[in-house]
Motif scaffolding. Structure first.
Motif, PDB file in Angstrom:
ATOM      1  N   ALA A   6       0.833  -1.208   0.000  1.00  0.00           N
ATOM      2  CA  ALA A   6       0.000   0.000   0.000  1.00  0.00           C
ATOM      3  C   ALA A   6       0.866   1.256   0.000  1.00  0.00           C
ATOM      4  CB  ALA A   6      -0.944  -0.007   1.207  1.00  0.00           C
ATOM      5  N   LEU A   7       1.915   1.266   0.830  1.00  0.00           N
ATOM      6  CA  LEU A   7       2.816   2.416   0.892  1.00  0.00           C
ATOM      7  C   LEU A   7       3.524   2.621  -0.443  1.00  0.00           C
ATOM      8  CD1 LEU A   7       4.131   4.672   2.559  1.00  0.00           C
ATOM      9  CD2 LEU A   7       5.798   2.970   3.350  1.00  0.00           C
ATOM     10  N   ASN A   8       4.015   1.559  -1.038  1.00  0.00           N
ATOM     11  CA  ASN A   8       4.684   1.643  -2.338  1.00  0.00           C
ATOM     12  C   ASN A   8       3.747   2.245  -3.387  1.00  0.00           C
ATOM     13  OD1 ASN A   8       5.442   0.773  -5.089  1.00  0.00           O
ATOM     14  ND2 ASN A   8       7.084  -0.319  -4.067  1.00  0.00           N
ATOM     15  N   GLU A   9       2.530   1.731  -3.470  1.00  0.00           N
ATOM     16  CA  GLU A   9       1.570   2.239  -4.452  1.00  0.00           C
ATOM     17  C   GLU A   9       1.218   3.703  -4.196  1.00  0.00           C
ATOM     18  OE1 GLU A   9      -1.823  -0.344  -4.797  1.00  0.00           O
ATOM     19  OE2 GLU A   9      -0.588  -2.036  -5.437  1.00  0.00           O
ATOM     20  N   ARG A  10       1.068   4.065  -2.932  1.00  0.00           N
ATOM     21  CA  ARG A  10       0.730   5.450  -2.584  1.00  0.00           C
ATOM     22  C   ARG A  10       1.842   6.407  -3.012  1.00  0.00           C
ATOM     23  NH1 ARG A  10      -3.710   8.590  -1.138  1.00  0.00           N
ATOM     24  NH2 ARG A  10      -2.962  10.390   0.014  1.00  0.00           N
ATOM     25  N   ILE A  83       1.486  11.204   2.562  1.00  0.00           N
ATOM     26  CA  ILE A  83       1.404  10.384   3.774  1.00  0.00           C
ATOM     27  C   ILE A  83       0.499  10.985   4.838  1.00  0.00           C
ATOM     28  CG2 ILE A  83       2.756   9.508   5.719  1.00  0.00           C
ATOM     29  CD1 ILE A  83       5.135   9.338   3.617  1.00  0.00           C
ATOM     30  N   ASN A  84       0.673  12.266   5.164  1.00  0.00           N
ATOM     31  CA  ASN A  84      -0.061  12.860   6.284  1.00  0.00           C
ATOM     32  C   ASN A  84      -1.569  12.865   6.018  1.00  0.00           C
ATOM     33  OD1 ASN A  84       2.004  13.440   8.132  1.00  0.00           O
ATOM     34  ND2 ASN A  84       2.577  15.271   6.994  1.00  0.00           N
ATOM     35  N   GLY A  85      -2.296  12.191   6.897  1.00  0.00           N
ATOM     36  CA  GLY A  85      -3.748  12.124   6.781  1.00  0.00           C
ATOM     37  C   GLY A  85      -4.254  11.063   5.814  1.00  0.00           C
ATOM     38  N   TRP A  86      -3.376  10.225   5.293  1.00  0.00           N
ATOM     39  CA  TRP A  86      -3.760   9.201   4.324  1.00  0.00           C
ATOM     40  C   TRP A  86      -4.686   8.179   4.958  1.00  0.00           C
ATOM     41  CZ3 TRP A  86       0.049   4.735   3.073  1.00  0.00           C
ATOM     42  CH2 TRP A  86      -0.500   3.869   2.124  1.00  0.00           C
ATOM     43  N   GLU A  87      -5.820   7.970   4.323  1.00  0.00           N
ATOM     44  CA  GLU A  87      -6.780   6.932   4.685  1.00  0.00           C
ATOM     45  C   GLU A  87      -7.231   6.281   3.380  1.00  0.00           C
ATOM     46  OE1 GLU A  87     -10.020   8.176   7.275  1.00  0.00           O
ATOM     47  OE2 GLU A  87      -8.858   9.966   7.770  1.00  0.00           O
ATOM     48  N   GLN A  88      -7.263   4.954   3.337  1.00  0.00           N
ATOM     49  CA  GLN A  88      -7.675   4.262   2.123  1.00  0.00           C
ATOM     50  C   GLN A  88      -8.100   2.853   2.481  1.00  0.00           C
ATOM     51  OE1 GLN A  88      -4.744   4.552  -0.960  1.00  0.00           O
ATOM     52  NE2 GLN A  88      -6.076   3.638  -2.510  1.00  0.00           N
ATOM     53  N   THR A  89      -9.120   2.349   1.776  1.00  0.00           N
ATOM     54  CA  THR A  89      -9.636   1.018   2.044  1.00  0.00           C
ATOM     55  C   THR A  89      -9.649   0.192   0.766  1.00  0.00           C
ATOM     56  OG1 THR A  89     -11.002   1.846   3.855  1.00  0.00           O
ATOM     57  CG2 THR A  89     -11.618  -0.282   2.930  1.00  0.00           C
ATOM     58  N   ALA A  98      -2.434   7.541   8.453  1.00  0.00           N
ATOM     59  CA  ALA A  98      -0.966   7.554   8.386  1.00  0.00           C
ATOM     60  C   ALA A  98      -0.480   8.985   8.575  1.00  0.00           C
ATOM     61  CB  ALA A  98      -0.481   6.996   7.046  1.00  0.00           C
ATOM     62  N   TRP A  99       0.720   9.117   9.139  1.00  0.00           N
ATOM     63  CA  TRP A  99       1.304  10.440   9.319  1.00  0.00           C
ATOM     64  C   TRP A  99       2.819  10.314   9.493  1.00  0.00           C
ATOM     65  CZ3 TRP A  99      -1.361   7.808  13.019  1.00  0.00           C
ATOM     66  CH2 TRP A  99      -0.724   7.575  14.237  1.00  0.00           C
ATOM     67  N   VAL A 116      21.927  13.982  -1.120  1.00  0.00           N
ATOM     68  CA  VAL A 116      21.322  14.455   0.119  1.00  0.00           C
ATOM     69  C   VAL A 116      20.011  13.709   0.292  1.00  0.00           C
ATOM     70  CG1 VAL A 116      22.416  16.720   0.183  1.00  0.00           C
ATOM     71  CG2 VAL A 116      20.285  16.425  -1.077  1.00  0.00           C
ATOM     72  N   GLY A 117      19.635  13.476   1.537  1.00  0.00           N
ATOM     73  CA  GLY A 117      18.419  12.732   1.804  1.00  0.00           C
ATOM     74  C   GLY A 117      17.705  13.249   3.027  1.00  0.00           C
ATOM     75  N   ARG A 118      16.463  12.867   3.139  1.00  0.00           N
ATOM     76  CA  ARG A 118      15.681  13.140   4.347  1.00  0.00           C
ATOM     77  C   ARG A 118      14.867  11.900   4.643  1.00  0.00           C
ATOM     78  NH1 ARG A 118      12.999  18.752   5.657  1.00  0.00           N
ATOM     79  NH2 ARG A 118      15.224  19.111   5.941  1.00  0.00           N
ATOM     80  N   ALA A 119      15.044  11.365   5.852  1.00  0.00           N
ATOM     81  CA  ALA A 119      14.322  10.183   6.304  1.00  0.00           C
ATOM     82  C   ALA A 119      13.069  10.628   7.060  1.00  0.00           C
ATOM     83  CB  ALA A 119      15.205   9.337   7.202  1.00  0.00           C
ATOM     84  N   LEU A 120      11.946  10.061   6.670  1.00  0.00           N
ATOM     85  CA  LEU A 120      10.657  10.344   7.303  1.00  0.00           C
ATOM     86  C   LEU A 120      10.201   9.089   8.034  1.00  0.00           C
ATOM     87  CD1 LEU A 120       8.873  11.863   4.158  1.00  0.00           C
ATOM     88  CD2 LEU A 120      10.245  13.094   5.843  1.00  0.00           C
ATOM     89  N   ASP A 121       9.970   9.181   9.334  1.00  0.00           N
ATOM     90  CA  ASP A 121       9.412   8.070  10.088  1.00  0.00           C
ATOM     91  C   ASP A 121       7.896   8.122   9.961  1.00  0.00           C
ATOM     92  OD1 ASP A 121      11.954   7.352  10.821  1.00  0.00           O
ATOM     93  OD2 ASP A 121      11.818   8.227  12.826  1.00  0.00           O
ATOM     94  N   VAL A 122       7.320   7.111   9.340  1.00  0.00           N
ATOM     95  CA  VAL A 122       5.898   7.088   9.013  1.00  0.00           C
ATOM     96  C   VAL A 122       5.182   6.093   9.924  1.00  0.00           C
ATOM     97  CG1 VAL A 122       4.230   6.548   7.192  1.00  0.00           C
ATOM     98  CG2 VAL A 122       6.388   7.676   6.623  1.00  0.00           C
ATOM     99  N   VAL A 123       4.118   6.553  10.560  1.00  0.00           N
ATOM    100  CA  VAL A 123       3.259   5.700  11.370  1.00  0.00           C
ATOM    101  C   VAL A 123       2.015   5.405  10.552  1.00  0.00           C
ATOM    102  CG1 VAL A 123       1.939   5.501  13.513  1.00  0.00           C
ATOM    103  CG2 VAL A 123       4.097   6.780  13.493  1.00  0.00           C
TER     104      VAL A 123
END
Length: 128
Positions: A6-10, A83-89, A98-99, A116-123
């Motif tokens: 799901a994350l990959n597709e999003r 990511i922020n506020g993502w809802e899907q069924t 997700a956020w 250069v990179g930025r790592a995002l911790d996703v819940v």
């Protein structure tokens, strides 16, 4: 469908700067930048001692990589919006919410040119 798929597709659908350059970490060396990688940080088992859990919290690290800081920030903005506020069924699976919980900057000097990179911790709160 599972959380990683799901994350990959999003990310592929909502981050045009990366396009199809979304990969489990580490990315293939031949993949051009800008790109996004992801990896699971933790995910509790679906089964508990009592029953199958209806919901559980998963954490992933999504990392944006680019050659320049301005290119990186454009990709980070897209990823944050995706990511922020993502809802899907889907049938039998859902991302209930997700956020992005935390971020940190990275640099990879082993490549030419350096990235250069930025790592995002996703819940992700997921259900099935």
């Amino acid at each position: 469908m599972d959380a990683e798929q799901a994350l990959n597709e999003r990310l592929r659908a909502e981050c045009p700067t990366a396009g199809n350059r979304v990969s489990p970490a580490p990315a293939p060396e031949t993949m051009a930048v800008p790109l996004l990688t992801y990896q699971m940080l933790n995910s509790p088992a679906e089964l508990s001692f009592v029953a199958v859990q209806a919901e559980r919290e998963c954490m992933y690290q999504v990392t944006a990589w680019a050659e320049t800081y301005s290119g990186l920030m454009a990709l980070v903005k897209e990823a944050m919006l995706a990511i922020n506020g993502w809802e899907q069924t889907w049938t039998g699976f859902s991302v209930n919410l997700a956020w992005v919980d935390n971020m940190r900057d990275l640099q990879d000097d082993t490549l030419d040119p350096p990235l250069v990179g930025r790592a995002l911790d996703v819940v992700m709160w997921i259900g099935g």
